[in-house]
Write an enzyme that holds these catalytic residues in place. Structure first.
Site, mmCIF file in Angstrom:
data_model
loop_
_atom_site.group_PDB
_atom_site.id
_atom_site.type_symbol
_atom_site.label_atom_id
_atom_site.label_comp_id
_atom_site.label_asym_id
_atom_site.label_seq_id
_atom_site.Cartn_x
_atom_site.Cartn_y
_atom_site.Cartn_z
ATOM 1 N N GLY A 19 -3.383 -5.409 8.904
ATOM 2 C CA GLY A 19 -4.185 -4.193 9.622
ATOM 3 C C GLY A 19 -4.849 -5.281 11.002
ATOM 4 O O GLY A 19 -4.932 -4.545 12.104
ATOM 5 N N ARG A 42 -14.188 -6.418 4.323
ATOM 6 C CA ARG A 42 -13.289 -6.376 5.027
ATOM 7 C C ARG A 42 -12.868 -5.053 5.418
ATOM 8 O O ARG A 42 -12.247 -4.240 4.374
ATOM 9 C CB ARG A 42 -11.941 -7.385 4.769
ATOM 10 C CG ARG A 42 -10.991 -7.233 5.612
ATOM 11 C CD ARG A 42 -9.689 -6.326 5.500
ATOM 12 N NE ARG A 42 -8.628 -6.533 6.052
ATOM 13 C CZ ARG A 42 -7.488 -5.758 6.006
ATOM 14 N NH1 ARG A 42 -7.568 -4.628 5.397
ATOM 15 N NH2 ARG A 42 -6.399 -5.928 6.754
ATOM 16 N N THR A 91 1.514 0.627 8.455
ATOM 17 C CA THR A 91 1.449 -0.223 7.492
ATOM 18 C C THR A 91 1.665 -1.641 7.664
ATOM 19 O O THR A 91 2.769 -2.032 8.261
ATOM 20 C CB THR A 91 2.215 0.369 6.109
ATOM 21 O OG1 THR A 91 2.042 -0.481 5.116
ATOM 22 C CG2 THR A 91 3.525 0.599 6.581
ATOM 23 N N GLY A 92 0.787 -2.337 7.465
ATOM 24 C CA GLY A 92 1.189 -3.784 7.638
ATOM 25 C C GLY A 92 -0.232 -4.565 7.379
ATOM 26 O O GLY A 92 -1.202 -4.159 7.260
ATOM 27 N N GLY A 132 -9.558 -2.827 7.382
ATOM 28 C CA GLY A 132 -8.420 -2.912 7.911
ATOM 29 C C GLY A 132 -8.322 -1.879 9.172
ATOM 30 O O GLY A 132 -8.885 -1.286 9.524
ATOM 31 N N ASP A 133 -6.774 -1.851 9.596
ATOM 32 C CA ASP A 133 -6.574 -0.739 10.600
ATOM 33 C C ASP A 133 -6.358 0.737 10.166
ATOM 34 O O ASP A 133 -6.702 1.792 11.146
ATOM 35 C CB ASP A 133 -5.070 -0.959 11.106
ATOM 36 C CG ASP A 133 -4.308 -1.039 9.998
ATOM 37 O OD1 ASP A 133 -4.158 -1.553 8.919
ATOM 38 O OD2 ASP A 133 -2.932 -0.436 10.160
ATOM 39 N N THR A 151 0.253 0.212 1.532
ATOM 40 C CA THR A 151 -0.422 1.453 2.192
ATOM 41 C C THR A 151 0.473 2.690 2.088
ATOM 42 O O THR A 151 1.701 2.802 2.214
ATOM 43 C CB THR A 151 -0.872 1.126 3.585
ATOM 44 O OG1 THR A 151 -1.996 0.003 3.339
ATOM 45 C CG2 THR A 151 -1.479 2.076 4.430
HETATM 46 N N1 ASP Z 1 -2.555 -1.996 6.713
HETATM 47 C C1 ASP Z 1 -3.480 -2.128 5.558
HETATM 48 C C2 ASP Z 1 -4.657 -3.069 5.946
HETATM 49 O O1 ASP Z 1 -4.550 -4.052 6.699
HETATM 50 C C3 ASP Z 1 -2.541 -2.823 4.398
HETATM 51 C C4 ASP Z 1 -1.053 -2.243 4.177
HETATM 52 O O2 ASP Z 1 -0.584 -1.684 5.096
HETATM 53 O O3 ASP Z 1 -0.733 -2.498 3.372
HETATM 54 O O4 ASP Z 1 -5.658 -2.611 5.059
#
Ligand code: ASP
Length: 308
Positions: free
Chosen positions: A231, A205, A228-229, A207-208, A177
């Site tokens: 979510g 779905r 990022t991570g 995410g965050d 992300t």
């Molecule tokens: N945070 C993002 C999500 O969960 C994914 C990412 O950070 O790569 O959609």
């Protein structure tokens, strides 16, 4: 107007096993550097923090190296479904889109929602309808697909897994992300986060990244945050707002607040990912629970730093 400004950007967190290949590492760092220099130019000329984060996030969305816009990861049906959010620390205005395809720069659509609608978050068909209303042209599917992403989905399906962008069997975890946070010459803060989400995710779905207080947050009184991570873990811990609240209620600076947030993420949900943050005095900080995060910063108009 003061002379100083600060800007930070990230391009995802994880183990990033592929950066052992020096050419790949150089490409990532070069891309981050170019985006930061663009941020320096526009902020130096007096752009607002919101304008700067939108511009920097758009450049990262255009770069197929990152999991946002062109080069987004694919869902369980082999489709691109993107999320993005933007927030203005001056008045807590926010705009976001989720589960959309065919928009080259989701962060720009999020900004249009922030500025031109009475809503914060539009999803799917409704978001595309609003885009058409604003004159945003649709971009064909093939623009978003890269051979790497197709291979990555096949891999995920093979292992029956849902994966973050930089994830893979073995040590190649990465969460690709993108995000940007800025502090402009008038002391305003803004944040933007944009993503294709996670590989092989279920259709629908979200995410965050487009969720205010989870993957994106900005308030002039405290800080601007982009995460990022995984979510789901950021949503469950209201991660970005937890960092902002630690400044508001504990009077921490950016570094202390990020440490607080990362510790909280780890303790509560064993969360996986990273974060960038600029506080109301323009101080830059980053933190992560994964081995690496692609990111860079310019603090108070000083040197440009790019790191994993
Ligand atoms: N945070 C993002 C999500 O969960 C994914 C990412 O950070 O790569 O959609």
């Amino acid at each position: 107007m003061q002379d100083q400004f600060s800007i930070m950007v990230h391009g995802g967190a994880g183990a990033l096993g592929n950066i052992k290949d020096e050419r790949v590492a150089v490409r990532y760092l070069e891309s981050i550097r170019v985006v930061l220099e663009h941020g320096r130019e526009v902020l130096g000329q007096g752009a607002t923090a919101v304008e700067a984060v939108e511009a920097c996030a758009s450049l990262l969305e255009d770069d197929p190296l990152f999991n946002a816009g062109c080069g987004s990861v694919l869902n369980e049906n082999g489709k691109v479904e993107m999320d993005a959010g933007i927030m203005d620390g001056r008045d807590l205005a926010a705009g976001a889109v989720a589960a959309i395809g065919n928009i080259a720069n989701p962060v720009q659509l999020a900004r249009l929602i922030m500025d031109g609608s009475e809503h914060v978050l539009l999803i799917g068909e409704g978001a595309l309808h609003f885009a058409a209303h604003c004159g945003v042209k649709l971009t064909p599917d093939h623009y978003f697909f890269t051979p790497d992403r197709i291979e990555q989905l096949e891999n995920a399906r093979l292992h029956g897994r849902i994966m973050l962008d930089h994830d893979s069997e073995g040590d190649e975890q990465k969460y690709g992300t993108i995000g940007a946070v800025a502090w402009d010459r008038q002391g305003n803060l803004a944040a933007a986060t944009s993503t294709g989400g996670i590989v092989n995710k279920r259709m629908g779905r979200i995410g965050d990244s487009p969720i205010v207080g989870a993957g994106v947050y900005a308030d002039n009184a405290t800080c601007a945050v982009s995460a990022t991570g995984y979510g789901e873990e950021f949503m469950r811990t209201v991660f970005a707002k937890t960092i902002a609240d630690s400044i508001e209620f504990r009077e921490l600076d950016a570094c202390q607040a990020v440490d607080f947030g990362i510790d909280y993420l780890r303790r509560k949900v064993n969360g996986r990912g990273g974060v960038i943050c600029i506080d109301r005095l323009g101080r830059c900080a980053s933190g992560l629970t994964t081995p690496k995060m692609i990111h860079g910063w310019i603090e108070h108009g000083g040197e440009t730093y790019c790191r994993f």
